[in-house]
Motif scaffolding. Structure first.
Motif, PDB file in Angstrom:
ATOM      1  N   SER A  15       0.821  -1.209   0.000  1.00 28.64           N
ATOM      2  CA  SER A  15       0.000   0.000   0.000  1.00 28.64           C
ATOM      3  C   SER A  15       0.856   1.262   0.000  1.00 28.64           C
ATOM      4  O   SER A  15       0.338   2.359   0.146  1.00 28.64           O
ATOM      5  N   GLY A  16       2.170   1.093  -0.141  1.00 24.91           N
ATOM      6  CA  GLY A  16       3.086   2.229  -0.137  1.00 24.91           C
ATOM      7  C   GLY A  16       2.878   3.149  -1.323  1.00 24.91           C
ATOM      8  O   GLY A  16       2.211   2.806  -2.308  1.00 24.91           O
ATOM      9  N   THR A  17       3.497   4.308  -1.254  1.00 22.25           N
ATOM     10  CA  THR A  17       3.292   5.359  -2.257  1.00 22.25           C
ATOM     11  C   THR A  17       3.630   4.899  -3.668  1.00 22.25           C
ATOM     12  O   THR A  17       2.867   5.121  -4.609  1.00 22.25           O
ATOM     13  N   ASN A  18       4.782   4.236  -3.841  1.00 18.86           N
ATOM     14  CA  ASN A  18       5.224   3.865  -5.181  1.00 18.86           C
ATOM     15  C   ASN A  18       4.522   2.622  -5.713  1.00 18.86           C
ATOM     16  O   ASN A  18       4.419   2.434  -6.920  1.00 18.86           O
ATOM     17  N   LEU A  19       4.064   1.751  -4.828  1.00 22.07           N
ATOM     18  CA  LEU A  19       3.499   0.481  -5.254  1.00 22.07           C
ATOM     19  C   LEU A  19       1.982   0.488  -5.383  1.00 22.07           C
ATOM     20  O   LEU A  19       1.422  -0.283  -6.151  1.00 22.07           O
ATOM     21  N   ARG A  20       1.308   1.346  -4.644  1.00 29.49           N
ATOM     22  CA  ARG A  20      -0.139   1.258  -4.578  1.00 29.49           C
ATOM     23  C   ARG A  20      -0.825   1.624  -5.896  1.00 29.49           C
ATOM     24  O   ARG A  20      -1.988   1.304  -6.091  1.00 29.49           O
ATOM     25  N   LYS A  21      -0.087   2.276  -6.815  1.00 32.71           N
ATOM     26  CA  LYS A  21      -0.680   2.636  -8.094  1.00 32.71           C
ATOM     27  C   LYS A  21      -0.800   1.439  -9.030  1.00 32.71           C
ATOM     28  O   LYS A  21      -1.582   1.471  -9.967  1.00 32.71           O
ATOM     29  N   ALA A  22      -0.016   0.391  -8.790  1.00 27.10           N
ATOM     30  CA  ALA A  22      -0.016  -0.777  -9.658  1.00 27.10           C
ATOM     31  C   ALA A  22      -1.153  -1.724  -9.283  1.00 27.10           C
ATOM     32  O   ALA A  22      -1.403  -1.975  -8.102  1.00 27.10           O
ATOM     33  N   SER A  23      -1.826  -2.259 -10.287  1.00 18.91           N
ATOM     34  CA  SER A  23      -2.913  -3.209 -10.027  1.00 18.91           C
ATOM     35  C   SER A  23      -2.390  -4.482  -9.384  1.00 18.91           C
ATOM     36  O   SER A  23      -3.075  -5.094  -8.558  1.00 18.91           O
ATOM     37  N   THR A  24      -1.167  -4.869  -9.740  1.00 18.16           N
ATOM     38  CA  THR A  24      -0.574  -6.067  -9.129  1.00 18.16           C
ATOM     39  C   THR A  24      -0.440  -5.905  -7.629  1.00 18.16           C
ATOM     40  O   THR A  24      -0.698  -6.841  -6.864  1.00 18.16           O
ATOM     41  N   SER A  25      -0.036  -4.723  -7.189  1.00 20.27           N
ATOM     42  CA  SER A  25       0.124  -4.474  -5.754  1.00 20.27           C
ATOM     43  C   SER A  25      -1.210  -4.596  -5.022  1.00 20.27           C
ATOM     44  O   SER A  25      -1.273  -5.136  -3.917  1.00 20.27           O
ATOM     45  N   LEU A  26      -2.269  -4.098  -5.638  1.00 16.00           N
ATOM     46  CA  LEU A  26      -3.584  -4.209  -5.023  1.00 16.00           C
ATOM     47  C   LEU A  26      -4.003  -5.672  -4.897  1.00 16.00           C
ATOM     48  O   LEU A  26      -4.582  -6.081  -3.883  1.00 16.00           O
ATOM     49  N   LEU A  27      -3.696  -6.473  -5.902  1.00 15.60           N
ATOM     50  CA  LEU A  27      -4.001  -7.909  -5.834  1.00 15.60           C
ATOM     51  C   LEU A  27      -3.184  -8.581  -4.732  1.00 15.60           C
ATOM     52  O   LEU A  27      -3.677  -9.486  -4.052  1.00 15.60           O
ATOM     53  N   PHE A  28      -1.940  -8.145  -4.539  1.00 15.54           N
ATOM     54  CA  PHE A  28      -1.127  -8.682  -3.441  1.00 15.54           C
ATOM     55  C   PHE A  28      -1.716  -8.282  -2.084  1.00 15.54           C
ATOM     56  O   PHE A  28      -1.638  -9.050  -1.116  1.00 15.54           O
ATOM     57  N   VAL A  29      -2.284  -7.099  -1.988  1.00 17.60           N
ATOM     58  CA  VAL A  29      -2.963  -6.689  -0.749  1.00 17.60           C
ATOM     59  C   VAL A  29      -4.157  -7.592  -0.477  1.00 17.60           C
ATOM     60  O   VAL A  29      -4.356  -8.073   0.647  1.00 17.60           O
ATOM     61  N   PHE A  30      -4.966  -7.845  -1.508  1.00 14.43           N
ATOM     62  CA  PHE A  30      -6.105  -8.753  -1.357  1.00 14.43           C
ATOM     63  C   PHE A  30      -5.646 -10.153  -0.955  1.00 14.43           C
ATOM     64  O   PHE A  30      -6.292 -10.823  -0.149  1.00 14.43           O
ATOM     65  N   LEU A  31      -4.523 -10.596  -1.525  1.00 14.38           N
ATOM     66  CA  LEU A  31      -3.977 -11.911  -1.200  1.00 14.38           C
ATOM     67  C   LEU A  31      -3.580 -11.984   0.270  1.00 14.38           C
ATOM     68  O   LEU A  31      -3.868 -12.978   0.950  1.00 14.38           O
ATOM     69  N   ALA A  32      -2.946 -10.942   0.770  1.00 11.97           N
ATOM     70  CA  ALA A  32      -2.551 -10.916   2.186  1.00 11.97           C
ATOM     71  C   ALA A  32      -3.775 -10.925   3.098  1.00 11.97           C
ATOM     72  O   ALA A  32      -3.791 -11.611   4.131  1.00 11.97           O
ATOM     73  N   ILE A  33      -4.818 -10.193   2.724  1.00 14.07           N
ATOM     74  CA  ILE A  33      -6.051 -10.173   3.519  1.00 14.07           C
ATOM     75  C   ILE A  33      -6.707 -11.551   3.530  1.00 14.07           C
ATOM     76  O   ILE A  33      -7.180 -12.037   4.571  1.00 14.07           O
ATOM     77  N   SER A  34      -6.731 -12.210   2.372  1.00 13.56           N
ATOM     78  CA  SER A  34      -7.293 -13.553   2.286  1.00 13.56           C
ATOM     79  C   SER A  34      -6.505 -14.542   3.128  1.00 13.56           C
ATOM     80  O   SER A  34      -7.073 -15.398   3.804  1.00 13.56           O
ATOM     81  N   ASP A  35      -5.183 -14.417   3.114  1.00 11.43           N
ATOM     82  CA  ASP A  35      -4.337 -15.302   3.925  1.00 11.43           C
ATOM     83  C   ASP A  35      -4.580 -15.079   5.418  1.00 11.43           C
ATOM     84  O   ASP A  35      -4.574 -16.033   6.209  1.00 11.43           O
ATOM     85  N   ILE A  36      -4.787 -13.834   5.810  1.00  9.65           N
ATOM     86  CA  ILE A  36      -5.110 -13.547   7.208  1.00  9.65           C
ATOM     87  C   ILE A  36      -6.437 -14.194   7.581  1.00  9.65           C
ATOM     88  O   ILE A  36      -6.584 -14.779   8.671  1.00  9.65           O
ATOM     89  N   GLY A  37      -7.416 -14.120   6.681  1.00  5.74           N
ATOM     90  CA  GLY A  37      -8.703 -14.769   6.932  1.00  5.74           C
ATOM     91  C   GLY A  37      -8.552 -16.259   7.122  1.00  5.74           C
ATOM     92  O   GLY A  37      -9.190 -16.866   8.006  1.00  5.74           O
ATOM     93  N   TYR A  38      -7.700 -16.880   6.309  1.00  6.93           N
ATOM     94  CA  TYR A  38      -7.461 -18.318   6.470  1.00  6.93           C
ATOM     95  C   TYR A  38      -6.841 -18.625   7.829  1.00  6.93           C
ATOM     96  O   TYR A  38      -7.259 -19.569   8.520  1.00  6.93           O
ATOM     97  N   LEU A  39      -5.829 -17.856   8.217  1.00  3.40           N
ATOM     98  CA  LEU A  39      -5.164 -18.104   9.501  1.00  3.40           C
ATOM     99  C   LEU A  39      -6.123 -17.929  10.674  1.00  3.40           C
ATOM    100  O   LEU A  39      -6.020 -18.650  11.682  1.00  3.40           O
ATOM    101  N   LEU A  40      -7.050 -17.002  10.560  1.00  2.00           N
ATOM    102  CA  LEU A  40      -8.037 -16.817  11.637  1.00  2.00           C
ATOM    103  C   LEU A  40      -8.899 -18.061  11.809  1.00  2.00           C
ATOM    104  O   LEU A  40      -9.246 -18.433  12.936  1.00  2.00           O
TER     105      LEU A  40
END
Length: 351
Positions: free
Chosen positions: A49-74
């Motif tokens: 979500s940093g300044t240089n990365l958040r503009k890329a669509s790939t970075s947003l997908l990586f954010v969603f991936l991290a959120i999904s992984d957190i949901g799994y761990l919960l």
């Protein structure tokens, strides 16, 4: 093969014992995964979500991936409490426990499928940027990334809805065991013999095939010459995101394929094992699979220079340290290189 001429092997057993392996993996193994997984995935969210990365669509997908992984761990906290702490609750309200089993299994399986197909989306995003660089600005946008993630989520919320039916729940015994209700022969046959294959196809094998296909396309077209002028900084960013995609995909394949093979061929051997042995085998594969949702951050650190730089910048900022002057002068050098390369590419186009 029909249910009429097939004997369902589960005849209302009581799940009264768990193996030492299952208990140790559920306690020490998941404790390790929780510590590294939650810290790593939360860190990934901040970095992508940093300044240089958040503009890329790939970075947003990586954010969603991290959120999904957190949901799994919960959802894995369930195994940590019941099996890791050797919790016995024979007098518990079965309707309440069954409801807990349904929702936990439903959201856990949905998180697993979501993470798998988000990796496919990341691979597709990277391949489009390399194969169709002129269309990347219109196809690979943050809005499209949100649309894709939403479609994936809704698809698997529907596909896994059978977990919420009365056919799934907790069975009798000293330990709570989430599985098909053994009194429902039709659903038990589906869940034991058919669903593992269906789930493996949609969660593991089909995503693995898509990731392999996109990786092959990326490799084939990566060195292809293009008239598109790309700055040094932009090219560096694209290469680093590509490395992150490859490392995450390899981790997925290494940790998920064993469970997929077990789900595919395992039902044929159910008659040769006891319920306790079956639960032990599943626990081992389940733990190996869970590694995929816990160490993505650390794999990214090892595979990407950009990722390491982002972490160092965050640490410098948090601890009040100043960035080294050489690092501060880096953007100036990049601008100079950009201008030289762009001038050279323009001269080539003129000739």
């Amino acid at each position: 093969m029909s249910i009429d001429n097939t004997t369902i092997i589960f005849q209302l057993p009581s799940f009264n014992t768990i193996s030492t392996i299952t208990q140790n993996l559920s306690f020490y193994g998941f404790l390790f995964l929780f510590i590294f997984g939650f810290v790593g995935n939360i860190s990934s969210i901040f970095i992508f979500s940093g300044t240089n990365l958040r503009k890329a669509s790939t970075s947003l997908l990586f954010v969603f991936l991290a959120i999904s992984d957190i949901g799994y761990l919960l959802t894995c906290i369930y195994e940590f409490i019941y099996y890791g702490f050797n919790t016995k609750d024979p007098n518990a309200d079965r309707s309440r426990i069954s409801a807990l089993c349904r929702f936990r299994s439903y959201f856990q399986t949905t998180s697993m499928c979501l993470s798998s197909w988000l990796l496919v989306a990341i691979s597709a995003d990277r391949s489009i940027r390399i194969i169709f660089p002129f269309k990347a600005k219109t196809l690979c946008t943050r809005r499209h990334a949100i649309y894709v993630a939403t479609i994936i989520l809704l698809t698997f919320l529907v596909l896994n809805a059978h977990y919420l039916t009365a056919g799934f729940g907790a069975n009798q015994g000293q330990f709570v065991y989430c599985y098909a209700d053994f009194r429902n022969a039709q659903y038990t046959y589906f869940y034991a013999y058919q669903w593992p294959i269906i789930l493996s196809i949609f969660q593991i094998f089909l995503p693995a095939f898509c990731i392999f296909l996109f990786s092959l396309l990326i490799y084939k077209n990566h060195q292809r010459p293009t008239a598109l002028i790309i700055s040094v900084h932009r090219k560096f960013l694209e290469v680093q995101l590509l490395r992150l995609m490859i490392s995450s995909s390899l981790l997925f394949l290494l940790t998920m394929i064993p469970l997929g093979l077990s789900n595919t061929i395992g039902p044929r051997f159910l008659t040769f094992v006891t319920l306790e042995q079956l639960h032990t085998y599943i626990s081992i594969l389940y733990f190996i699979q869970s590694i995929n949702y816990s160490i993505n951050f650390y794999v990214n650190v090892c595979s990407s220079k950009l990722f390491r730089e982002k972490i160092l910048r965050i640490l410098h900022f948090n601890f009040g340290q100043h960035i080294h002057p050489i690092v501060q002068a880096e953007p100036v050098e990049i601008v100079r290189l950009d201008r030289q390369i762009m001038a050279g590419q323009l001269n080539q186009l003129k000739n």
